[in-house]
Structures are given as C-alpha cells and as structure tokens.
Motif scaffolding. Structure first.
Motif, PDB file in Angstrom:
ATOM      1  N   MET A   1      23.313   1.852   0.182  1.00 36.98           N
ATOM      2  CA  MET A   1      22.118   2.702   0.054  1.00 36.98           C
ATOM      3  C   MET A   1      21.768   3.295   1.420  1.00 36.98           C
ATOM      4  O   MET A   1      21.703   2.585   2.417  1.00 36.98           O
ATOM      5  N   THR A   2      21.540   4.587   1.480  1.00 40.38           N
ATOM      6  CA  THR A   2      21.201   5.242   2.734  1.00 40.38           C
ATOM      7  C   THR A   2      19.732   5.050   3.055  1.00 40.38           C
ATOM      8  O   THR A   2      18.923   4.728   2.189  1.00 40.38           O
ATOM      9  N   ALA A   3      19.397   5.268   4.331  1.00 43.11           N
ATOM     10  CA  ALA A   3      18.003   5.116   4.738  1.00 43.11           C
ATOM     11  C   ALA A   3      17.094   6.074   3.981  1.00 43.11           C
ATOM     12  O   ALA A   3      15.937   5.771   3.716  1.00 43.11           O
ATOM     13  N   ALA A   4      17.629   7.240   3.596  1.00 41.07           N
ATOM     14  CA  ALA A   4      16.809   8.256   2.942  1.00 41.07           C
ATOM     15  C   ALA A   4      16.289   7.796   1.590  1.00 41.07           C
ATOM     16  O   ALA A   4      15.231   8.242   1.137  1.00 41.07           O
ATOM     17  N   ASN A   5      17.040   6.909   0.918  1.00 42.34           N
ATOM     18  CA  ASN A   5      16.573   6.455  -0.393  1.00 42.34           C
ATOM     19  C   ASN A   5      16.459   4.936  -0.440  1.00 42.34           C
ATOM     20  O   ASN A   5      16.635   4.326  -1.488  1.00 42.34           O
ATOM     21  N   GLN A   6      16.146   4.320   0.729  1.00 42.44           N
ATOM     22  CA  GLN A   6      16.044   2.869   0.819  1.00 42.44           C
ATOM     23  C   GLN A   6      14.948   2.329  -0.083  1.00 42.44           C
ATOM     24  O   GLN A   6      13.829   2.840  -0.099  1.00 42.44           O
ATOM     25  N   ARG A   7      15.273   1.274  -0.834  1.00 41.91           N
ATOM     26  CA  ARG A   7      14.276   0.569  -1.641  1.00 41.91           C
ATOM     27  C   ARG A   7      13.798  -0.631  -0.848  1.00 41.91           C
ATOM     28  O   ARG A   7      14.590  -1.471  -0.423  1.00 41.91           O
ATOM     29  N   PHE A   8      12.501  -0.714  -0.673  1.00 36.97           N
ATOM     30  CA  PHE A   8      11.921  -1.833   0.040  1.00 36.97           C
ATOM     31  C   PHE A   8      11.538  -2.924  -0.951  1.00 36.97           C
ATOM     32  O   PHE A   8      11.043  -2.652  -2.047  1.00 36.97           O
ATOM     33  N   ARG A   9      11.757  -4.166  -0.544  1.00 35.93           N
ATOM     34  CA  ARG A   9      11.555  -5.316  -1.420  1.00 35.93           C
ATOM     35  C   ARG A   9      10.184  -5.921  -1.160  1.00 35.93           C
ATOM     36  O   ARG A   9       9.830  -6.213  -0.014  1.00 35.93           O
ATOM     37  N   VAL A  10       9.418  -6.112  -2.222  1.00 40.80           N
ATOM     38  CA  VAL A  10       7.994  -6.437  -2.132  1.00 40.80           C
ATOM     39  C   VAL A  10       7.709  -7.809  -2.718  1.00 40.80           C
ATOM     40  O   VAL A  10       8.264  -8.182  -3.762  1.00 40.80           O
ATOM     41  N   ALA A  11       6.816  -8.537  -2.062  1.00 35.27           N
ATOM     42  CA  ALA A  11       6.218  -9.746  -2.623  1.00 35.27           C
ATOM     43  C   ALA A  11       4.717  -9.531  -2.704  1.00 35.27           C
ATOM     44  O   ALA A  11       4.092  -9.096  -1.729  1.00 35.27           O
ATOM     45  N   ILE A  12       4.141  -9.807  -3.855  1.00 29.20           N
ATOM     46  CA  ILE A  12       2.701  -9.635  -4.060  1.00 29.20           C
ATOM     47  C   ILE A  12       2.046 -11.006  -4.120  1.00 29.20           C
ATOM     48  O   ILE A  12       2.472 -11.880  -4.869  1.00 29.20           O
ATOM     49  N   VAL A  13       0.990 -11.174  -3.339  1.00 26.31           N
ATOM     50  CA  VAL A  13       0.229 -12.417  -3.378  1.00 26.31           C
ATOM     51  C   VAL A  13      -1.149 -12.111  -3.950  1.00 26.31           C
ATOM     52  O   VAL A  13      -1.909 -11.322  -3.391  1.00 26.31           O
ATOM     53  N   GLY A  14      -1.412 -12.690  -5.110  1.00 28.09           N
ATOM     54  CA  GLY A  14      -2.650 -12.423  -5.834  1.00 28.09           C
ATOM     55  C   GLY A  14      -2.395 -11.524  -7.018  1.00 28.09           C
ATOM     56  O   GLY A  14      -2.088 -10.343  -6.845  1.00 28.09           O
ATOM     57  N   CYS A  15      -2.521 -12.048  -8.223  1.00 27.41           N
ATOM     58  CA  CYS A  15      -2.099 -11.305  -9.423  1.00 27.41           C
ATOM     59  C   CYS A  15      -3.264 -10.691 -10.187  1.00 27.41           C
ATOM     60  O   CYS A  15      -3.129 -10.337 -11.360  1.00 27.41           O
ATOM     61  N   GLY A  16      -4.432 -10.553  -9.536  1.00 21.69           N
ATOM     62  CA  GLY A  16      -5.532  -9.822 -10.164  1.00 21.69           C
ATOM     63  C   GLY A  16      -5.301  -8.334 -10.008  1.00 21.69           C
ATOM     64  O   GLY A  16      -4.636  -7.698 -10.821  1.00 21.69           O
ATOM     65  N   ILE A  17      -5.812  -7.761  -8.910  1.00 13.49           N
ATOM     66  CA  ILE A  17      -5.550  -6.351  -8.626  1.00 13.49           C
ATOM     67  C   ILE A  17      -4.072  -6.138  -8.324  1.00 13.49           C
ATOM     68  O   ILE A  17      -3.557  -5.011  -8.407  1.00 13.49           O
ATOM     69  N   GLY A  18      -3.358  -7.211  -8.027  1.00 17.71           N
ATOM     70  CA  GLY A  18      -1.923  -7.099  -7.784  1.00 17.71           C
ATOM     71  C   GLY A  18      -1.173  -6.488  -8.943  1.00 17.71           C
ATOM     72  O   GLY A  18      -0.188  -5.759  -8.750  1.00 17.71           O
TER      73      GLY A  18
END
Length: 362
Positions: A1-18
C-alpha cells in the motif's frame, strides 16, 4: 500500500460516543481507516458493537492498547475525567490521538498536552465535529473571502433537554468525572462555532445555575461577550427546554447568517444567508456556484484527519482550538463565582488556571 492511500489502524477506548465515531467517521472512510480494537470496562456494551462491526480485538485494559505495535491511532471516547492521562500516555507511546471533548480538565493540563505534542511522534486531533457540513462551511467561506465584512453581533442558543434518565449514568452530573455541565458537555460545540466564525473572545461576563436537575454541575448558563475585533455576543444554554434546538445567528456588515436549528447537527444543512445588497448577493452566488458537498460531522473531520496524517493538509481541529474552548469555560465559571468580567487570554497566574472545579468537589 502506498502512502497516498495508507489505511491507519485505530483502537477506540469507550464504546458510548465511540460507536458514532465508527458509524459516522471510520466506516464512511473505510479506505482510510480500519478499526482493529475496542476497549471498554463494560464488556456487555462493548461486545455487541464489536460484533456489529467485526472487530475481533476486545480489551478492558487501556494499557493493552498502548502495547499494540499495529495500532496507529488511539481514539479516546471515555468520560472527560479520564482524557488527560489517556491522551498523555498515548502520545508517550508514539500513537496518533483522537480525543472527544473536552480535551482535558484545565488550562494547565491543555498546556501540558500542547507541550507534549511538540516532542511526540504522533499527532493529536480533538473532536469538534459540528464544524463540518455544508451550512457551516459555506458561512466560513463567505467570511474568509472578505464578503461578510466587519462582524457586529452574534447569539448562540443551546436549548436542549436532559432529565434524570440521562443523569442515571454514574459519571454524569459530577464535577470529578464530567468536569462540568451544559457549558462543558453540551454547549461547548456551539460556542466553538461562534469563535470559529466570529473571532477570539476578549472579555466575558457569565452566569451558571443548576435549575433543571438534581446534579452537582450546572444545567443553565448565560453570558455576554466582547470580542478582540470589537464585536459583541451572547450565549444562552439550558437542559430544560420543552423542545430541542441549536440556533446561531450572526450579523456582519454585509450579510447575516442563521444556522439550521437541528440540535446536534447545526452545521450540516445550508444556513440562512441574508446579504444586505444585490452586489453582496452576487458575490456570494459566484463564490458558492460550484460548491462541492461537504459531509457533516465525523465523516469529514476523519477524512481531513487522514489528509493531515499524510502531511497533505493541516489538522482540521487542533489542541489550540481546544484551549480556546477551555479558556472560555474557565472564564465562564470564574465570572459566575466572582460576579466580575473576565479578560482573556488566561495564563498560569490566573486563580482558575489549574482547575475550574469548585474547591469542595476537587
């Protein structure tokens, strides 16, 4: 994957508004982000959300997220009292950070966060999702193009409804965990929009009261403001309205604006734009002739965050924006206690720099 279409990997803490961050922010930008982990002390709340979006990694310990080498972004959606230690720890761990409002619980803390950002690998983006959508961005474009002219006056009304069922959640309505009431948790978005469009505040005289609910924090507020550019403003908010509206009305030299009245998305639909002259109307029409739709709220904020992560654009919301919002909050609470005007900016020498929380609840 090139930098132009890089997918960033996310962790969410808190599942209310999360969950809203997933639905409105990350899912519509699935080519840019992948939510790989959830963290919540309430497993019964976390499990169905993880199942719904196919998120396999589920933890109850925040430190577990910090240790995950394949996580790029930690999205903090916890109760406000937990934001500061989590943001600082995530920055120290080299992660990018998204954090719900309020970013932290004092001007001293936000200044510490800003200092930490300067030496951290990751970028920090506070959440002010109301800034995004056709209505708010058309108004901003007209103002930035110089068409609106001198700002005169503005009003912000946050007339919402919250009752005992809302405050049955243990952390709500308490200074230690929510850090404030309608001013901090509800009206902060609309007040941010006011300064975003009208300019920085020079002086504020405010009042807060608790009249609707049996809680520690305030549920009614009002204030009179003077801006650095000479314009005047007024804020009113309550959680005791019979119906719910958010209304922002701004009068400039050449045009007046009024927001859509949707309580939780005032920036989405086109605003009422009232030019004073045919010439101004023509300039506005020309500016907006080829307008490209701007998806509201988290959808656009997260898309622009991705561009910032790639170095293609500035952060759509910054810690300096959060400081401006928290400075207003600090001035509001201090003015209500002292019955005096409060002049901004507020620095380390101010009595409420380290905390606006009343001493008996600190």
């Amino acid at each position: 994957m090139t930098a132009a279409n890089q997918r960033f990997r996310v962790a969410i803490v808190g599942c209310g508004i999360g969950r809203s961050h997933i639905v409105e922010g990350y899912e519509p930008n699935a080519d840019k982000f992948e939510v790989k982990a959830l963290c919540d002390l309430n497993v019964e709340r976390m499990t169905p959300i993880a199942d719904e979006f196919g998120i396999e990694r589920r933890v109850t310990n925040f430190d577990d997220l910090l240790a995950m080498d394949d996580i790029d972004i930690i999205d903090v959606c916890t109760p406000p009292g937990l934001h500061y230690p989590m943001v600082m720890a995530a920055l120290d761990a080299g992660k990018h950070v998204v954090c719900e409002k309020p970013l932290v619980g004092s001007l001293a803390e936000v200044d510490e966060v800003i200092a930490r950002e300067k030496v951290s690998k990751g970028l920090l983006m506070p959440v002010f999702q109301y800034r995004f959508g056709d209505g708010i961005e058309q108004a901003k474009a007209i103002i930035d193009a110089g068409i609106a002219g001198k700002p005169y006056v503005g009003t912000v009304e946050t007339l919402w409804t919250r009752g005992p069922d809302y405050y049955a959640v243990p952390w709500r309505g308490k200074w230690k965990t929510e850090l404030g009431g309608v001013l901090m948790t509800h009206a902060i978005h609309q007040h941010d929009l006011f300064t975003y469009l009208m300019g920085d505040i020079k002086r504020l005289f405010g009042r807060v009261a608790t009249r609707v609910n049996t809680i520690e924090v305030e549920d009614c507020v009002t204030a009179s403001l003077e801006l650095e550019n000479g314009a005047l403003g007024s804020f009113t908010a309550t959680l005791g309205s019979a119906d719910e509206i958010t209304r922002i009305r701004l009068a400039f030299e050449n045009v007046s604006f009024e927001s859509d009245h949707a309580p939780y998305n005032p920036g989405a639909k086109p605003w009422k734009i009232l030019p004073r002259s045919p010439e101004t109307a023509e300039r506005i029409a020309a500016l907006l002739e080829n307008w490209q739709h701007v998806p509201p709220r988290f959808t656009t904020q997260m898309a622009r965050f991705h561009a910032a992560l790639l170095g293609k654009a500035p952060l759509p919301v910054t810690s300096a924006d959060s400081r401006r919002a928290l400075e207003l909050v600090t001035a509001f609470y201090h003015s209500s206690t002292t019955h005096e005007d409060v002049e901004l900016p507020i620095g380390p020498g101010h009595a409420r720099y380290k905390s606006w929380v009343p001493a008996e609840f600190a």
